[in-house]
Design a protein around this motif. Structure first.
Motif, PDB file in Angstrom:
ATOM      1  N   HIS A 272      -2.756 -11.762   5.124  1.00 17.38           N
ATOM      2  CA  HIS A 272      -2.925 -12.199   3.491  1.00 17.38           C
ATOM      3  C   HIS A 272      -2.220 -11.256   2.659  1.00 17.38           C
ATOM      4  O   HIS A 272      -2.524 -10.038   2.727  1.00 17.38           O
ATOM      5  CB  HIS A 272      -4.588 -12.248   3.208  1.00 17.38           C
ATOM      6  CG  HIS A 272      -4.693 -12.485   1.788  1.00 17.38           C
ATOM      7  ND1 HIS A 272      -5.874 -12.102   1.352  1.00 17.38           N
ATOM      8  CD2 HIS A 272      -4.097 -13.225   1.121  1.00 17.38           C
ATOM      9  CE1 HIS A 272      -5.677 -12.815  -0.080  1.00 17.38           C
ATOM     10  NE2 HIS A 272      -4.651 -13.323  -0.195  1.00 17.38           N
ATOM     11  N   CYS A 273      -1.377 -11.545   1.864  1.00 15.18           N
ATOM     12  CA  CYS A 273      -0.653 -10.615   0.981  1.00 15.18           C
ATOM     13  C   CYS A 273      -0.963 -11.232  -0.654  1.00 15.18           C
ATOM     14  O   CYS A 273      -0.504 -12.266  -0.995  1.00 15.18           O
ATOM     15  CB  CYS A 273       0.802 -10.879   1.247  1.00 15.18           C
ATOM     16  SG  CYS A 273       1.419 -10.312   2.859  1.00 15.18           S
ATOM     17  N   ASN A 274      -1.858 -10.409  -1.279  1.00 16.71           N
ATOM     18  CA  ASN A 274      -2.345 -10.691  -2.619  1.00 16.71           C
ATOM     19  C   ASN A 274      -1.283  -9.803  -3.306  1.00 16.71           C
ATOM     20  O   ASN A 274      -1.379  -8.497  -3.344  1.00 16.71           O
ATOM     21  CB  ASN A 274      -3.561 -10.514  -2.802  1.00 16.71           C
ATOM     22  CG  ASN A 274      -4.177 -10.818  -4.316  1.00 16.71           C
ATOM     23  OD1 ASN A 274      -3.912 -11.856  -4.730  1.00 16.71           O
ATOM     24  ND2 ASN A 274      -4.710  -9.808  -4.868  1.00 16.71           N
ATOM     25  N   TYR A 275      -0.310 -10.488  -4.260  1.00 18.93           N
ATOM     26  CA  TYR A 275       0.334  -9.663  -5.167  1.00 18.93           C
ATOM     27  C   TYR A 275      -0.498  -9.719  -6.650  1.00 18.93           C
ATOM     28  O   TYR A 275      -0.514 -10.615  -7.436  1.00 18.93           O
ATOM     29  CB  TYR A 275       1.625 -10.326  -5.520  1.00 18.93           C
ATOM     30  CG  TYR A 275       2.515 -10.200  -4.241  1.00 18.93           C
ATOM     31  CD1 TYR A 275       3.810  -9.334  -4.487  1.00 18.93           C
ATOM     32  CD2 TYR A 275       2.330 -10.330  -2.977  1.00 18.93           C
ATOM     33  CE1 TYR A 275       4.539  -8.889  -3.662  1.00 18.93           C
ATOM     34  CE2 TYR A 275       3.327 -10.169  -2.133  1.00 18.93           C
ATOM     35  CZ  TYR A 275       4.507  -9.449  -2.457  1.00 18.93           C
ATOM     36  OH  TYR A 275       5.360  -8.935  -1.475  1.00 18.93           O
ATOM     37  N   ALA A 276      -1.333  -8.845  -6.779  1.00 23.29           N
ATOM     38  CA  ALA A 276      -2.050  -8.486  -7.650  1.00 23.29           C
ATOM     39  C   ALA A 276      -1.721  -8.520  -9.087  1.00 23.29           C
ATOM     40  O   ALA A 276      -2.205  -8.985 -10.139  1.00 23.29           O
ATOM     41  CB  ALA A 276      -3.091  -7.374  -7.404  1.00 23.29           C
ATOM     42  N   GLU A 277      -0.437  -8.133  -9.222  1.00 25.43           N
ATOM     43  CA  GLU A 277       0.202  -8.077 -10.669  1.00 25.43           C
ATOM     44  C   GLU A 277       1.214  -9.114 -10.859  1.00 25.43           C
ATOM     45  O   GLU A 277       2.298  -9.021 -11.713  1.00 25.43           O
ATOM     46  CB  GLU A 277       0.942  -6.780 -10.836  1.00 25.43           C
ATOM     47  CG  GLU A 277      -0.101  -5.637 -10.778  1.00 25.43           C
ATOM     48  CD  GLU A 277       0.456  -3.932 -10.861  1.00 25.43           C
ATOM     49  OE1 GLU A 277       1.833  -4.373 -11.242  1.00 25.43           O
ATOM     50  OE2 GLU A 277      -0.093  -3.280 -11.078  1.00 25.43           O
ATOM     51  N   ASP A 278       0.850 -10.223  -9.993  1.00 25.75           N
ATOM     52  CA  ASP A 278       2.109 -11.259 -10.359  1.00 25.75           C
ATOM     53  C   ASP A 278       1.141 -12.698 -10.510  1.00 25.75           C
ATOM     54  O   ASP A 278       0.006 -12.927 -10.522  1.00 25.75           O
ATOM     55  CB  ASP A 278       2.982 -11.484  -8.936  1.00 25.75           C
ATOM     56  CG  ASP A 278       4.269 -11.682  -9.473  1.00 25.75           C
ATOM     57  OD1 ASP A 278       4.707 -12.210 -10.592  1.00 25.75           O
ATOM     58  OD2 ASP A 278       5.249 -10.644  -9.151  1.00 25.75           O
TER      59      ASP A 278
END
Length: 313
Positions: A272-278
């Motif tokens: 799981h890759c969460n791109y928190a600032e996108d």
């Protein structure tokens, strides 16, 4: 925390151009806007070969565009494009898929499935399933034997890819080595905080999602079926390893996280890759800096799966 600089600049540019929320357009206007936006990003890199194939889906013929890499393909990936089941085409996603092929060394089949509202649920799903079966049958002739087959998609395409993976498991074929789901739509109910969070209503809003669902599933039978809402599946055990992307500023964030957690709880290997600032869309939008990182994530994930196969011809 706020969206990163490149995403903020993209949103400011869209606002300056007078781009409205999707649900304030007609479906035809949405399709045209999506194509205009995609064309503005320019052409993708050269690949070894591009082939146009025709796949029979029910009474329809569906286009499948095949992108073959330089050198020996490590596997073949069926890509289901995003666009709320209403927008998008093989032409619109051509440049992105070229970048995907060059980055990973995998061959990619991009399915140009029929779109809502003219072709509502389950037509897009059945088109993608027909394309998957076609690839499974013809990939050995095109690229050599023993190729791994992966399903992938973003947003509405992530929804379709998730259903394909489960259907293939249930039917016992074709064998799917992995699934790549970028901010997938996995349910239709309004039960998650991100759906109402004002900070998450950027390129895609929950109002847009409600509109897309109404166009895709006017009879509302898909919303209560795991073929339309993958999160409703009673059993996720035995599904292929999954790479799941989510974005911090996306109304689909929480349902994507929930699906990743459900997969993991069922014993499925999950990355799981969460791109928190996108925001929603970052994987396929080249103006967003995160798109480069996301392609690297895909390459790294696939490198653990694929194996070189000889090319014939």
């Amino acid at each position: 925390m706020a969206v990163n600089e490149s995403t903020r600049a993209f949103l400011e540019q869209a606002q300056a151009m007078g781009v409205k929320p999707f649900h304030q357009y007609s479906p035809a206007e949405c399709k045209a806007l999506f194509s205009q936006l995609s064309a503005s990003f320019g052409n993708g890199p050269q690949v070894w070969q591009v082939r146009e194939e025709s796949v029979t889906s029910g009474d329809s013929a569906v286009r499948l565009r095949l992108f073959l890499p330089d050198g020996r393909a490590r596997g073949i990936l069926l890509y289901c494009h995003g666009g709320g089941w209403v927008m998008g085409s093989a032409d619109d996603y051509d440049a992105f898929v070229r970048r995907l092929v060059v980055s990973t060394g995998w061959a990619v089949g991009l399915v140009d499935y029929r779109l809502a509202p003219e072709h509502p649920f389950p037509a897009p799903l059945e088109d993608c399933w027909s394309a998957l079966l076609w690839l499974a049958e013809h990939a050995p002739q095109l690229l050599g034997p023993n190729l791994d087959l992966v399903v992938a998609g973003d947003s509405a395409g992530g929804n379709l890819a998730a259903v394909l993976a489960r259907r293939a498991r249930d039917l016992g074929a074709p064998r799917i080595a992995a699934q790549i789901l970028a901010y997938p739509v996995v349910q239709a109910e309004k039960t998650y905080p991100s759906q109402s969070d004002p900070d998450c209503q950027l390129l895609l809003s929950q109002n847009d999602m409600d509109w897309f669902w109404d166009l895709y599933d006017p009879r509302r039978d898909g919303r209560t079926s795991p073929d339309g809402a993958p999160l409703l599946a009673a059993d996720l055990r035995g599904l292929p390893p999954a790479l799941v992307f989510t974005a911090g500023y996306d109304p689909l964030r929480d349902e994507g996280i929930d699906y990743a957690e459900r997969l993991e709880a069922a014993g499925v290997p999950v990355f799981h890759c969460n791109y928190a600032e996108d925001m929603h869309g970052f994987v396929t939008l080249p103006p967003l800096a995160s798109s480069v990182d996301a392609l690297r994530d895909v390459r790294d994930f696939l490198s653990k799966i694929g194996r070189p196969a000889p090319r014939e011809g």
